[in-house]
Design an enzyme around this catalytic site. Structure first.
Site, mmCIF file in Angstrom:
data_model
loop_
_atom_site.group_PDB
_atom_site.id
_atom_site.type_symbol
_atom_site.label_atom_id
_atom_site.label_comp_id
_atom_site.label_asym_id
_atom_site.label_seq_id
_atom_site.Cartn_x
_atom_site.Cartn_y
_atom_site.Cartn_z
ATOM 1 N N ARG A 1 -4.205 95.030 11.753
ATOM 2 C CA ARG A 1 -5.119 95.396 10.740
ATOM 3 C C ARG A 1 -3.980 96.651 9.012
ATOM 4 O O ARG A 1 -3.609 96.626 8.012
ATOM 5 C CB ARG A 1 -6.474 95.421 10.413
ATOM 6 C CG ARG A 1 -7.168 95.148 10.838
ATOM 7 C CD ARG A 1 -8.542 94.878 11.517
ATOM 8 N NE ARG A 1 -8.306 95.755 12.616
ATOM 9 C CZ ARG A 1 -9.114 96.761 12.761
ATOM 10 N NH1 ARG A 1 -10.639 97.573 11.766
ATOM 11 N NH2 ARG A 1 -9.053 97.690 13.306
ATOM 12 N N ASN B 1 -11.760 92.749 11.728
ATOM 13 C CA ASN B 1 -11.311 92.013 12.742
ATOM 14 C C ASN B 1 -12.845 90.499 12.819
ATOM 15 O O ASN B 1 -13.897 91.192 12.776
ATOM 16 C CB ASN B 1 -11.351 92.998 14.040
ATOM 17 C CG ASN B 1 -9.756 93.771 14.401
ATOM 18 O OD1 ASN B 1 -9.221 93.153 14.256
ATOM 19 N ND2 ASN B 1 -10.163 95.003 14.621
#
Length: 90
Positions: free
Chosen positions: A18, A36
């Site tokens: 990320r 996530n």
């Protein structure tokens, strides 16, 4: 503005995925978020011009992250008007 909903699977959680996507986003005129998912995938929701969005997604695929991506699925998405910048969410 166009949008894309992209799900990445593979070894994409716990490897800085990320944060790397957010860093890549700084080089493009895109807005959105990356997060996530409970099932082990990473979800990307992004918006921008067609060209910027496509270049951004290619940059992710061609970055060091490619070694972590086993599968990528993409669907069109209506960009959300409240998106400002690019964020990591949980």
């Amino acid at each position: 503005m166009q949008g894309a909903l992209v799900h990445y699977s593979g070894r994409v959680q716990g490897v800085g995925f990320r944060y790397s996507v957010k860093r890549i986003a700084t080089g493009f005129e895109v807005v959105g978020l990356v997060r996530n998912l409970p099932d082990g995938r990473v979800e990307l929701r992004a918006g921008g011009t067609a060209a910027e969005l496509e270049e951004f997604l290619v940059a992710i695929r061609e970055s060091h992250l490619r070694h972590h991506i086993a599968e990528e699925s993409r669907a069109p998405l209506e960009p959300e008007s409240h998106w400002r910048g690019f964020a990591i969410t949980h």
